[in-house]
Design a protein around this motif. Sequence first.
Motif, PDB file in Angstrom:
ATOM      1  N   GLN A  47       4.378   9.552 -18.123  1.00 33.42           N
ATOM      2  CA  GLN A  47       4.635  10.959 -18.427  1.00 33.42           C
ATOM      3  C   GLN A  47       4.518  11.296 -19.914  1.00 33.42           C
ATOM      4  OE1 GLN A  47       8.519  11.653 -16.663  1.00 33.42           O
ATOM      5  NE2 GLN A  47       7.607  12.113 -14.675  1.00 33.42           N
ATOM      6  N   ALA A  48       4.175  10.342 -20.740  1.00 32.49           N
ATOM      7  CA  ALA A  48       4.020  10.631 -22.171  1.00 32.49           C
ATOM      8  C   ALA A  48       2.742  11.420 -22.399  1.00 32.49           C
ATOM      9  CB  ALA A  48       3.971   9.334 -22.968  1.00 32.49           C
ATOM     10  N   SER A  49       2.785  12.301 -23.397  1.00 34.15           N
ATOM     11  CA  SER A  49       1.589  13.052 -23.745  1.00 34.15           C
ATOM     12  C   SER A  49       0.723  12.214 -24.672  1.00 34.15           C
ATOM     13  CB  SER A  49       1.973  14.365 -24.437  1.00 34.15           C
ATOM     14  OG  SER A  49       2.647  14.109 -25.658  1.00 34.15           O
ATOM     15  N   GLY A  50      -0.570  12.389 -24.565  1.00 36.44           N
ATOM     16  CA  GLY A  50      -1.488  11.659 -25.429  1.00 36.44           C
ATOM     17  C   GLY A  50      -2.009  12.574 -26.514  1.00 36.44           C
ATOM     18  N   GLY A  51      -3.304  12.565 -26.707  1.00 41.06           N
ATOM     19  CA  GLY A  51      -3.907  13.440 -27.699  1.00 41.06           C
ATOM     20  C   GLY A  51      -3.594  13.007 -29.114  1.00 41.06           C
ATOM     21  N   SER A  52      -3.685  13.966 -30.036  1.00 35.89           N
ATOM     22  CA  SER A  52      -3.524  13.652 -31.453  1.00 35.89           C
ATOM     23  C   SER A  52      -2.065  13.489 -31.860  1.00 35.89           C
ATOM     24  CB  SER A  52      -4.173  14.747 -32.306  1.00 35.89           C
ATOM     25  OG  SER A  52      -3.555  16.002 -32.047  1.00 35.89           O
ATOM     26  N   ARG A  53      -1.120  13.987 -31.026  1.00 39.66           N
ATOM     27  CA  ARG A  53       0.300  13.871 -31.340  1.00 39.66           C
ATOM     28  C   ARG A  53       1.066  13.363 -30.123  1.00 39.66           C
ATOM     29  NH1 ARG A  53       1.994  19.046 -35.194  1.00 39.66           N
ATOM     30  NH2 ARG A  53       0.417  18.678 -36.823  1.00 39.66           N
ATOM     31  N   PRO A  54       0.952  12.091 -29.819  1.00 39.07           N
ATOM     32  CA  PRO A  54       1.607  11.551 -28.624  1.00 39.07           C
ATOM     33  C   PRO A  54       3.115  11.690 -28.697  1.00 39.07           C
ATOM     34  CG  PRO A  54       0.843   9.773 -30.052  1.00 39.07           C
ATOM     35  CD  PRO A  54       0.275  11.043 -30.599  1.00 39.07           C
ATOM     36  N   ALA A  55       3.735  11.948 -27.541  1.00 36.42           N
ATOM     37  CA  ALA A  55       5.172  12.193 -27.521  1.00 36.42           C
ATOM     38  C   ALA A  55       5.777  11.801 -26.183  1.00 36.42           C
ATOM     39  CB  ALA A  55       5.463  13.664 -27.797  1.00 36.42           C
ATOM     40  N   ILE A  56       7.093  11.580 -26.188  1.00 39.01           N
ATOM     41  CA  ILE A  56       7.855  11.303 -24.981  1.00 39.01           C
ATOM     42  C   ILE A  56       8.617  12.573 -24.602  1.00 39.01           C
ATOM     43  CG2 ILE A  56       9.680   9.915 -23.945  1.00 39.01           C
ATOM     44  CD1 ILE A  56       7.198   8.307 -24.578  1.00 39.01           C
ATOM     45  N   PRO A  57       8.430  13.081 -23.381  1.00 38.01           N
ATOM     46  CA  PRO A  57       9.125  14.305 -22.976  1.00 38.01           C
ATOM     47  C   PRO A  57      10.495  14.010 -22.374  1.00 38.01           C
ATOM     48  CG  PRO A  57       7.605  13.654 -21.259  1.00 38.01           C
ATOM     49  CD  PRO A  57       7.475  12.616 -22.356  1.00 38.01           C
ATOM     50  N   VAL A  58      11.453  14.887 -22.631  1.00 40.08           N
ATOM     51  CA  VAL A  58      12.781  14.797 -22.030  1.00 40.08           C
ATOM     52  C   VAL A  58      13.169  16.193 -21.559  1.00 40.08           C
ATOM     53  CG1 VAL A  58      15.230  14.295 -22.403  1.00 40.08           C
ATOM     54  CG2 VAL A  58      13.502  12.869 -23.500  1.00 40.08           C
ATOM     55  N   GLY A  59      13.697  16.294 -20.341  1.00 40.75           N
ATOM     56  CA  GLY A  59      14.110  17.584 -19.811  1.00 40.75           C
ATOM     57  C   GLY A  59      13.075  18.175 -18.878  1.00 40.75           C
ATOM     58  N   ALA A  60      13.388  19.351 -18.350  1.00 34.03           N
ATOM     59  CA  ALA A  60      12.500  20.025 -17.405  1.00 34.03           C
ATOM     60  C   ALA A  60      11.214  20.449 -18.096  1.00 34.03           C
ATOM     61  CB  ALA A  60      13.206  21.244 -16.807  1.00 34.03           C
ATOM     62  N   ALA A  61      10.084  20.095 -17.490  1.00 38.28           N
ATOM     63  CA  ALA A  61       8.790  20.410 -18.096  1.00 38.28           C
ATOM     64  C   ALA A  61       8.577  21.910 -18.235  1.00 38.28           C
ATOM     65  CB  ALA A  61       7.676  19.796 -17.266  1.00 38.28           C
ATOM     66  N   ASN A  62       9.225  22.704 -17.373  1.00 37.11           N
ATOM     67  CA  ASN A  62       9.037  24.159 -17.413  1.00 37.11           C
ATOM     68  C   ASN A  62      10.183  24.879 -18.114  1.00 37.11           C
ATOM     69  OD1 ASN A  62      10.858  23.518 -15.406  1.00 37.11           O
ATOM     70  ND2 ASN A  62      10.135  25.072 -13.953  1.00 37.11           N
ATOM     71  N   ALA A  63      10.960  24.163 -18.916  1.00 38.78           N
ATOM     72  CA  ALA A  63      12.010  24.805 -19.706  1.00 38.78           C
ATOM     73  C   ALA A  63      11.372  25.790 -20.685  1.00 38.78           C
ATOM     74  CB  ALA A  63      12.832  23.769 -20.457  1.00 38.78           C
ATOM     75  N   PRO A  64      11.996  26.934 -20.931  1.00 44.57           N
ATOM     76  CA  PRO A  64      11.362  27.966 -21.762  1.00 44.57           C
ATOM     77  C   PRO A  64      11.299  27.658 -23.254  1.00 44.57           C
ATOM     78  CG  PRO A  64      13.535  28.678 -21.033  1.00 44.57           C
ATOM     79  CD  PRO A  64      13.240  27.403 -20.305  1.00 44.57           C
ATOM     80  N   SER A  65      12.138  26.754 -23.751  1.00 43.02           N
ATOM     81  CA  SER A  65      12.108  26.409 -25.176  1.00 43.02           C
ATOM     82  C   SER A  65      11.810  24.924 -25.352  1.00 43.02           C
ATOM     83  CB  SER A  65      13.439  26.753 -25.850  1.00 43.02           C
ATOM     84  OG  SER A  65      13.542  28.131 -26.094  1.00 43.02           O
ATOM     85  N   THR A  66      11.206  24.592 -26.495  1.00 46.09           N
ATOM     86  CA  THR A  66      10.814  23.213 -26.778  1.00 46.09           C
ATOM     87  C   THR A  66      11.358  22.767 -28.121  1.00 46.09           C
ATOM     88  OG1 THR A  66       8.750  23.469 -25.523  1.00 46.09           O
ATOM     89  CG2 THR A  66       8.884  21.623 -27.077  1.00 46.09           C
ATOM     90  N   LEU A  67      12.027  21.624 -28.122  1.00 42.62           N
ATOM     91  CA  LEU A  67      12.496  20.991 -29.352  1.00 42.62           C
ATOM     92  C   LEU A  67      11.570  19.821 -29.664  1.00 42.62           C
ATOM     93  CD1 LEU A  67      15.035  21.265 -31.290  1.00 42.62           C
ATOM     94  CD2 LEU A  67      15.888  19.228 -30.117  1.00 42.62           C
TER      95      LEU A  67
END
Length: 279
Positions: A47-67
């Motif tokens: 479930q990690a994002s790739g691309g130029s800025r790889p990241a580990i997501p936490v929380g609901a993917a459709n949450a309205p705000s992103t930290l």
Amino acid sequence: MRARRGRQAIVAGSVVVLAIAGGIAVWATSANGGGTSSDNETARPKQASGGSRPAIPVGAANAPSTLTVWEDFRCPACQQFETGFRPAIHELEDSGRLKSEYHLVTIIDGNAGGKGSLNAANAAMCAQDAGKFRAYHDVLYSHQPPEQQDKFADKKYLLQLAGKVKGLVTPAFTTCVNDGRYDAFVQKSTDAFAETGYRGTPTVLLNGKDLSKEKGGRFSPADLKKMVQDANKGKQSGKSSSPHPGAAPHMSTSPQGKQAGRSASPRAPHPAMSATPGY
């Protein structure tokens, strides 16, 4: 004191030490990376994002705000941020109001030497494969050793700490940690940080806003909740497909870390973030 470790925290234009009452400072650093693993260039955690800025997501993917959080597991200021803001972030994540994206970097490995930042980040990504990233991430910060010790370089210690998260220690997790499966993924994240223009960790953004620039460079957990509330007006909270496994590990408080010969500040119920040079 060596120049490469002469990091300074800035609050309202004045140089201060981390002993500022209730403050969480952000250390100015250079984004020199740690080691990389050419054998694992394509490995990516679940479930990690790739691309130029790889990241580990936490929380609901459709949450309205992103930290968005850029962190180094050896960084005492990151530990202070996590200690102070963790309850608010967890509450917002669990209610579906906020999703977090963690970018793990190896700045201190590059500045001070060692492999603790790299090995801890790789282990956290191995925990992501088991669906226990958040719980293990929190355990690592709750047991962060003084930076100079580089205790996170010891993979046996990382596995020992994993035992505090129920069900995490398995043959697959142990192999992942020992093999450094995600070393190259961590290095890619570190390279991405170097290209952002940010110069310190933790770097924390809410919906793209640099929180170190909010409220005159001081920002509290209550402020975070208010900003999320305002940003989410008229928007539906997200729904997570499953709760965070192991979200309540048995954790104990570790001694405060030290950096650049200065003691980290005492934990406070309402800490604030501090601006840094170059922000």
